[in-house]
Design a protein around this motif. Sequence first.
Motif, PDB file in Angstrom:
ATOM      1  N   LYS A   1      -1.372  -5.946  -8.552  1.00 45.92           N
ATOM      2  CA  LYS A   1      -1.707  -5.783  -7.049  1.00 45.92           C
ATOM      3  C   LYS A   1      -2.228  -4.507  -6.585  1.00 45.92           C
ATOM      4  N   THR A   2      -3.099  -4.408  -5.949  1.00 42.98           N
ATOM      5  CA  THR A   2      -3.821  -3.344  -5.521  1.00 42.98           C
ATOM      6  C   THR A   2      -3.401  -2.950  -4.021  1.00 42.98           C
ATOM      7  N   PHE A   3      -3.281  -1.651  -3.902  1.00 50.42           N
ATOM      8  CA  PHE A   3      -2.973  -0.943  -2.605  1.00 50.42           C
ATOM      9  C   PHE A   3      -3.866   0.175  -2.396  1.00 50.42           C
ATOM     10  N   ASP A   4      -4.256   0.312  -0.947  1.00 49.08           N
ATOM     11  CA  ASP A   4      -5.251   1.211  -0.594  1.00 49.08           C
ATOM     12  C   ASP A   4      -5.055   1.502   0.907  1.00 49.08           C
TER      13      ASP A   4
ATOM     14  N   ILE B   1       1.442   9.025  -3.516  1.00 46.93           N
ATOM     15  CA  ILE B   1       1.340   7.589  -3.203  1.00 46.93           C
ATOM     16  C   ILE B   1       0.965   7.582  -1.706  1.00 46.93           C
ATOM     17  N   MET B   2       1.469   8.378  -1.058  1.00 43.71           N
ATOM     18  CA  MET B   2       1.165   8.405   0.560  1.00 43.71           C
ATOM     19  C   MET B   2      -0.182   9.052   0.782  1.00 43.71           C
ATOM     20  N   TYR B   3      -0.596   9.826  -0.140  1.00 46.60           N
ATOM     21  CA  TYR B   3      -2.181  10.150  -0.188  1.00 46.60           C
ATOM     22  C   TYR B   3      -3.145   9.079  -0.697  1.00 46.60           C
ATOM     23  N   ALA B   4      -2.871   8.312  -1.510  1.00 48.10           N
ATOM     24  CA  ALA B   4      -3.441   7.234  -2.123  1.00 48.10           C
ATOM     25  C   ALA B   4      -3.648   6.017  -0.926  1.00 48.10           C
ATOM     26  N   ALA B   5      -2.591   5.947  -0.364  1.00 43.26           N
ATOM     27  CA  ALA B   5      -2.394   4.750   0.919  1.00 43.26           C
ATOM     28  C   ALA B   5      -2.729   5.376   2.202  1.00 43.26           C
ATOM     29  N   LYS B   6      -3.430   6.582   2.206  1.00 44.84           N
ATOM     30  CA  LYS B   6      -3.906   7.300   3.341  1.00 44.84           C
ATOM     31  C   LYS B   6      -2.892   7.324   4.549  1.00 44.84           C
TER      32      LYS B   6
ATOM     33  N   ILE C   1      -1.051  10.080   4.505  1.00 45.66           N
ATOM     34  CA  ILE C   1      -1.157  11.378   4.840  1.00 45.66           C
ATOM     35  C   ILE C   1      -2.584  11.785   4.742  1.00 45.66           C
ATOM     36  N   PRO C   2      -3.212  12.744   5.657  1.00 47.47           N
ATOM     37  CA  PRO C   2      -4.503  12.887   5.621  1.00 47.47           C
ATOM     38  C   PRO C   2      -5.265  13.256   4.068  1.00 47.47           C
ATOM     39  N   GLY C   3      -6.299  12.950   4.060  1.00 43.42           N
ATOM     40  CA  GLY C   3      -7.129  12.877   2.581  1.00 43.42           C
ATOM     41  C   GLY C   3      -8.038  11.665   2.444  1.00 43.42           C
ATOM     42  N   LEU C   4      -8.614  11.695   1.324  1.00 48.43           N
ATOM     43  CA  LEU C   4      -9.660  10.810   0.843  1.00 48.43           C
ATOM     44  C   LEU C   4      -9.078   9.602   0.517  1.00 48.43           C
ATOM     45  N   GLY C   5      -7.643   9.414   0.221  1.00 41.36           N
ATOM     46  CA  GLY C   5      -7.114   8.204  -0.168  1.00 41.36           C
ATOM     47  C   GLY C   5      -7.261   8.171  -1.637  1.00 41.36           C
ATOM     48  N   GLY C   6      -6.907   6.683  -2.016  1.00 38.89           N
ATOM     49  CA  GLY C   6      -7.111   6.310  -3.709  1.00 38.89           C
ATOM     50  C   GLY C   6      -6.470   4.925  -3.594  1.00 38.89           C
ATOM     51  N   TYR C   7      -5.641   4.715  -4.777  1.00 37.55           N
ATOM     52  CA  TYR C   7      -5.397   3.412  -5.025  1.00 37.55           C
ATOM     53  C   TYR C   7      -3.893   3.472  -5.448  1.00 37.55           C
ATOM     54  N   VAL C   8      -3.318   2.502  -5.547  1.00 35.81           N
ATOM     55  CA  VAL C   8      -1.814   1.966  -6.263  1.00 35.81           C
ATOM     56  C   VAL C   8      -1.971   0.966  -6.775  1.00 35.81           C
ATOM     57  N   PHE C   9      -1.695   0.817  -7.976  1.00 41.25           N
ATOM     58  CA  PHE C   9      -2.002  -0.299  -8.738  1.00 41.25           C
ATOM     59  C   PHE C   9      -0.512  -0.865  -9.332  1.00 41.25           C
ATOM     60  N   VAL C  10      -0.026  -2.246  -9.179  1.00 45.30           N
ATOM     61  CA  VAL C  10       1.548  -2.258  -9.363  1.00 45.30           C
ATOM     62  C   VAL C  10       1.327  -3.588 -10.062  1.00 45.30           C
ATOM     63  N   VAL C  11       2.246  -3.793 -11.095  1.00 45.16           N
ATOM     64  CA  VAL C  11       2.290  -5.022 -11.931  1.00 45.16           C
ATOM     65  C   VAL C  11       3.948  -5.238 -11.649  1.00 45.16           C
ATOM     66  N   GLU C  12       4.203  -6.575 -11.336  1.00 49.79           N
ATOM     67  CA  GLU C  12       5.663  -6.913 -11.100  1.00 49.79           C
ATOM     68  C   GLU C  12       5.872  -8.372 -11.871  1.00 49.79           C
ATOM     69  N   LYS C  13       7.085  -8.216 -12.167  1.00 44.83           N
ATOM     70  CA  LYS C  13       7.619  -9.662 -12.882  1.00 44.83           C
ATOM     71  C   LYS C  13       8.995 -10.089 -12.291  1.00 44.83           C
ATOM     72  N   ASN C  14       8.837 -11.242 -11.540  1.00 42.75           N
ATOM     73  CA  ASN C  14      10.171 -11.590 -11.031  1.00 42.75           C
ATOM     74  C   ASN C  14      10.514 -10.595  -9.892  1.00 42.75           C
ATOM     75  N   ASN C  15       9.521 -10.137  -8.945  1.00 43.91           N
ATOM     76  CA  ASN C  15       9.683  -9.156  -7.938  1.00 43.91           C
ATOM     77  C   ASN C  15      10.193  -7.711  -8.335  1.00 43.91           C
ATOM     78  N   GLU C  16      10.126  -7.559  -9.732  1.00 44.10           N
ATOM     79  CA  GLU C  16      10.599  -6.280 -10.224  1.00 44.10           C
ATOM     80  C   GLU C  16       9.303  -5.506 -10.718  1.00 44.10           C
ATOM     81  N   ILE C  17       9.166  -4.065 -10.361  1.00 40.72           N
ATOM     82  CA  ILE C  17       8.131  -3.377 -11.004  1.00 40.72           C
ATOM     83  C   ILE C  17       8.069  -3.269 -12.426  1.00 40.72           C
TER      84      ILE C  17
END
Length: 146
Positions: free
Chosen positions: A4-7, A42-47, A49-65
């Motif tokens: 999963k990709t979050f930005d 994480i807050m910076y990546a998700a914008k 908090i102020p900044g250029l942002g970035g990405y959070v990549f998550v792998v889950e199995k049965n709703n568990e990271i």
Amino acid sequence: MTIKTFDAFSRLSIIDINRITNFLYRYSGEFRDTKSAIRKSIMYAAKEIPGLGGYVFVVEKNNEIVGATVVNRTGMNEYIPENILVYIAVKEEYRENGIGSELIKYTKKYCDGDISIHINKDNPVIKLFEKQGFETKNIEMRLVRD
């Protein structure tokens, strides 16, 4: 395995930010930062908090990271890479399943520009990054002010 990709456009909820923070804190090993530092990246990546942002990549199995990566954008290029892979962690029982390698491959594919990572010189994960094409370029030195 789905990553999963979050930005800035696919926002993280506060619950997800807390889940990812706790996961990274727990599974980053002996070289981990504080929960506060992890949460800020994480807050910076998700914008959130102020900044250029970035990405959070998550792998889950049965709703568990079971794996997660945080990348922050720098807005620079040539002299400093455009991306810093700030955190990567995989739950112990999944470390031999290739999830770490897949997260790195996905990060390389997804992020435009160069990617750097700061790794403690004694961290055995260095070998994983070398297998993925990362090279030692510089040694970071810090003046830490309390």
